[in-house]
Design an enzyme around this catalytic site. Sequence first.
Site, PDB file in Angstrom:
ATOM      1  N   SER A 290     -49.934 -52.004   3.438  1.00  0.00           N
ATOM      2  CA  SER A 290     -50.568 -50.910   4.178  1.00  0.00           C
ATOM      3  C   SER A 290     -51.863 -50.487   3.493  1.00  0.00           C
ATOM      4  O   SER A 290     -52.825 -50.117   4.169  1.00  0.00           O
ATOM      5  CB  SER A 290     -49.621 -49.718   4.329  1.00  0.00           C
ATOM      6  OG  SER A 290     -49.126 -49.284   3.080  1.00  0.00           O
ATOM      7  N   GLU A 291     -51.908 -50.512   2.158  1.00  0.00           N
ATOM      8  CA  GLU A 291     -53.157 -50.318   1.429  1.00  0.00           C
ATOM      9  C   GLU A 291     -53.206 -51.205   0.202  1.00  0.00           C
ATOM     10  O   GLU A 291     -52.174 -51.473  -0.428  1.00  0.00           O
ATOM     11  CB  GLU A 291     -53.357 -48.866   0.984  1.00  0.00           C
ATOM     12  CG  GLU A 291     -54.001 -47.955   2.002  1.00  0.00           C
ATOM     13  CD  GLU A 291     -52.998 -47.320   2.927  1.00  0.00           C
ATOM     14  OE1 GLU A 291     -53.411 -46.675   3.915  1.00  0.00           O
ATOM     15  OE2 GLU A 291     -51.787 -47.475   2.686  1.00  0.00           O
ATOM     16  N   THR A 292     -54.399 -51.658  -0.121  1.00  0.00           N
ATOM     17  CA  THR A 292     -54.684 -52.313  -1.389  1.00  0.00           C
ATOM     18  C   THR A 292     -55.754 -51.490  -2.093  1.00  0.00           C
ATOM     19  O   THR A 292     -56.765 -51.120  -1.489  1.00  0.00           O
ATOM     20  CB  THR A 292     -55.167 -53.756  -1.187  1.00  0.00           C
ATOM     21  OG1 THR A 292     -54.103 -54.520  -0.609  1.00  0.00           O
ATOM     22  CG2 THR A 292     -55.565 -54.393  -2.517  1.00  0.00           C
TER      23      THR A 292
END
Length: 267
Positions: free
Chosen positions: A43-45
């Site tokens: 979902s996020e890096t």
Amino acid sequence: MRLYTVDSFSDRPFRGNPAGVCLLDTPAPDEWMQAVAAEMRHSETAFVLDQDGGPRSLRWFTPTVEVALCGHATLATAHVLYSLGASGRLEFSTLSGVLTTDQAGDQAGDGLITMDFPASRPTEAQAPEGLVESLGVKPLWVGRSQFDFLVEVENADVVRSLTPDLDLLSTVETRGVMVTAPGDDGEADFVSRFFGPRAGVPEDPVTGSAHCVLSPYWSERFGRDTLVGAQLSERGGIVRTTLRGDRVELAGRAVTIWSGNLTVPLP
């Protein structure tokens, strides 16, 4: 460059919210970071870069867009840095200002990590077209924060059983939607789920930034500054919140799943 996957807001692997963490050696083009985030498919890096004489630069990308605030990927970043020998208070320069983390416990990686984030009090708002229909619920209250909509429903069972129409929800102009209710298990004060299909995240397992909104909302309702939130996604996770005026302290644990070398060079 070193690349990690970390499960945030969990003390067990394969729970909580997985985030990518990339330790940059030099500044990277936005397009390159976006491509890495799309490849990682979390979902996020997070992309972190040391800067001489100032806070580390920290940016977050979903598979499709850059976001201005992300709690679980910040927790993952701090966890990686602490495991590599950092200690005490860490500062990060972000699109949401300077954010800080600290760590309890005697050994790096063993203690609870706390994060100091801006509080975002929701204001009552009219539900836009498609919001209630896509969720399929009868809201008790609808509000809007800087980034997201908040929808309170009758009880935790309604939150658990949600099966939103994500295609319809993606037409609502917002980063995401948090659906929340009081807790019912004697451990969590409140529960939530978070959906962000418009930002490339159909359902986020555990959303730290959402708790910047949920903390002041439920603290006002319960009359207590310190609360425990449970996000009822399939993976699930726990976020401990403490409201301090216009700031929120979020606390949780994290587990490294794997680490390796990113061999794709910068353009």
